[in-house]
Design a protein around this motif. Structure first.
Motif, PDB file in Angstrom:
ATOM      1  N   GLY A 106      15.958  17.814  11.403  1.00 57.10           N
ATOM      2  CA  GLY A 106      16.810  18.976  11.652  1.00 57.10           C
ATOM      3  C   GLY A 106      17.458  19.546  10.408  1.00 57.10           C
ATOM      4  N   ALA A 107      16.915  19.194   9.232  1.00 60.40           N
ATOM      5  CA  ALA A 107      17.512  19.714   7.998  1.00 60.40           C
ATOM      6  C   ALA A 107      17.163  21.181   7.774  1.00 60.40           C
ATOM      7  N   VAL A 108      16.084  21.623   8.409  1.00 62.33           N
ATOM      8  CA  VAL A 108      15.610  22.990   8.160  1.00 62.33           C
ATOM      9  C   VAL A 108      16.266  23.931   9.161  1.00 62.33           C
ATOM     10  N   GLN A 109      17.244  24.667   8.695  1.00 59.50           N
ATOM     11  CA  GLN A 109      17.884  25.652   9.578  1.00 59.50           C
ATOM     12  C   GLN A 109      17.378  27.039   9.168  1.00 59.50           C
ATOM     13  N   CYS A 110      18.084  27.749   8.281  1.00 59.75           N
ATOM     14  CA  CYS A 110      17.491  29.013   7.814  1.00 59.75           C
ATOM     15  C   CYS A 110      16.309  28.729   6.901  1.00 59.75           C
ATOM     16  N   GLY A 111      16.319  27.548   6.248  1.00 58.77           N
ATOM     17  CA  GLY A 111      15.179  27.119   5.447  1.00 58.77           C
ATOM     18  C   GLY A 111      15.214  27.527   3.988  1.00 58.77           C
ATOM     19  N   PHE A 112      16.170  28.348   3.606  1.00 58.70           N
ATOM     20  CA  PHE A 112      16.158  28.893   2.243  1.00 58.70           C
ATOM     21  C   PHE A 112      16.267  27.804   1.185  1.00 58.70           C
ATOM     22  N   CYS A 113      17.064  26.781   1.455  1.00 56.90           N
ATOM     23  CA  CYS A 113      17.303  25.739   0.450  1.00 56.90           C
ATOM     24  C   CYS A 113      16.213  24.678   0.443  1.00 56.90           C
ATOM     25  N   ILE A 114      15.344  24.686   1.465  1.00 57.61           N
ATOM     26  CA  ILE A 114      14.472  23.537   1.707  1.00 57.61           C
ATOM     27  C   ILE A 114      13.409  23.306   0.623  1.00 57.61           C
ATOM     28  N   LEU A 144      22.534  23.261  -2.909  1.00 57.20           N
ATOM     29  CA  LEU A 144      23.460  23.801  -1.918  1.00 57.20           C
ATOM     30  C   LEU A 144      22.715  24.194  -0.651  1.00 57.20           C
ATOM     31  N   CYS A 145      23.296  23.802   0.481  1.00 51.64           N
ATOM     32  CA  CYS A 145      22.784  24.241   1.773  1.00 51.64           C
ATOM     33  C   CYS A 145      23.956  24.816   2.533  1.00 51.64           C
ATOM     34  N   ARG A 146      23.767  25.993   3.063  1.00 48.58           N
ATOM     35  CA  ARG A 146      24.863  26.645   3.773  1.00 48.58           C
ATOM     36  C   ARG A 146      24.733  26.477   5.287  1.00 48.58           C
ATOM     37  N   CYS A 147      23.724  25.726   5.732  1.00 45.49           N
ATOM     38  CA  CYS A 147      23.491  25.645   7.176  1.00 45.49           C
ATOM     39  C   CYS A 147      23.654  24.248   7.748  1.00 45.49           C
ATOM     40  N   SER A 148      23.029  23.246   7.119  1.00 44.18           N
ATOM     41  CA  SER A 148      22.771  22.000   7.846  1.00 44.18           C
ATOM     42  C   SER A 148      23.856  20.951   7.674  1.00 44.18           C
TER      43      SER A 148
HETATM   44  S1  FES Z   1      18.903  25.417   5.762  1.00 41.14           S
HETATM   45 FE1  FES Z   1      19.921  27.294   5.356  1.00 41.14          FE
HETATM   46  S2  FES Z   1      20.711  27.002   3.370  1.00 41.14           S
HETATM   47 FE2  FES Z   1      19.900  25.076   3.867  1.00 41.14          FE
END
Ligand code: FES
Ligand code: FES
Length: 204
Positions: A106-114, A144-148
């Motif tokens: 579940g680490a992949v939310q918006c995915g930008f940081c992945i 940096l991750c802004r979601c998970s």
């Molecule tokens: S999953 Fe959105 S910034 Fe990490």
């Protein structure tokens, strides 16, 4: 005639070695970052531009096995080096174990940081096969991750470590002899002369 004024934007052509493939770069401004060249000139959009100033880790790649923020590396200085990007993590079209674990945890939310996270985790596990949670947190502190909230990333690292250990144990159990007995050469294969010396009997 006007004097020859050196250009403020000198261009360079060079060869990058990316994920095992030679990628020529032609007439590129010498100051272009590795991130820019990967994304805009070579079409490798995996590394992300989160901040352009070395703060977020979204652009992380490896250069000669070292994790770098590609937004801070002038691309021309990576000529002749081995560049590995997130596109190079998959094997036979399959995401790597780290990428699968990031997704499963579940680490992949918006995915930008992945993509940057995946590079950091691969880099961590190359140098440390069983990091403690603190070591993992320290390795991730530049991403940096802004979601998970990072919990999923920590879980993913723990899962990959456990799975790799289980695989190594299974391999050792399947081939116990190979694991225990050092390789022995066939008789005569070790450089000991069995027959007569080739020059024996020659009059020199
Ligand atoms: S999953 Fe959105 S910034 Fe990490
Ligand atoms: S884009 Fe390179 S560290 Fe943020």
């Amino acid at each position: 005639a006007l004097p020859d004024v050196p250009s403020e934007h000198p261009a360079a052509s060079y060869l990058l070695h990316v994920n095992g493939v030679d990628r020529p770069v032609s007439d590129a401004w010498i100051g272009e970052s590795l991130l820019y060249v990967l994304r805009e000139r070579l079409g490798l959009a995996g590394a992300k531009d989160g901040c352009s100033q070395g703060e977020c880790g979204a652009c992380n790649v490896q250069v000669d096995g070292r994790l770098v923020a590609s937004c801070l590396v002038p691309a021309a200085t990576a000529a002749g080096s081995e560049v590995r990007t997130v596109e190079g993590l998959a094997a036979d079209g399959e995401p790597s174990d780290v990428q699968r674990a990031l997704s499963a945890c579940g680490a992949v939310q918006c995915g930008f940081c992945i993509p940057g996270m995946a590079m950091t985790v691969h880099d961590l596990l190359e140098g440390n096969h069983a990091p403690t949670e603190l070591e993992t947190r320290q390795a991730l502190c530049g991403n940096l991750c802004r979601c998970s909230g990072y919990r999923g990333v920590l879980d993913a690292v723990a899962d990959v470590v456990a799975a790799r250990e289980a695989n190594a144990e299974a391999a050792a159990t399947a081939a116990p002899d190979e694991a225990r007995i050092p390789h022995q050469a066939e008789p005569g294969a070790g450089g000991v002369q069995q027959g007569p010396h080739p020059h024996e009997g020659e009059v020199l």
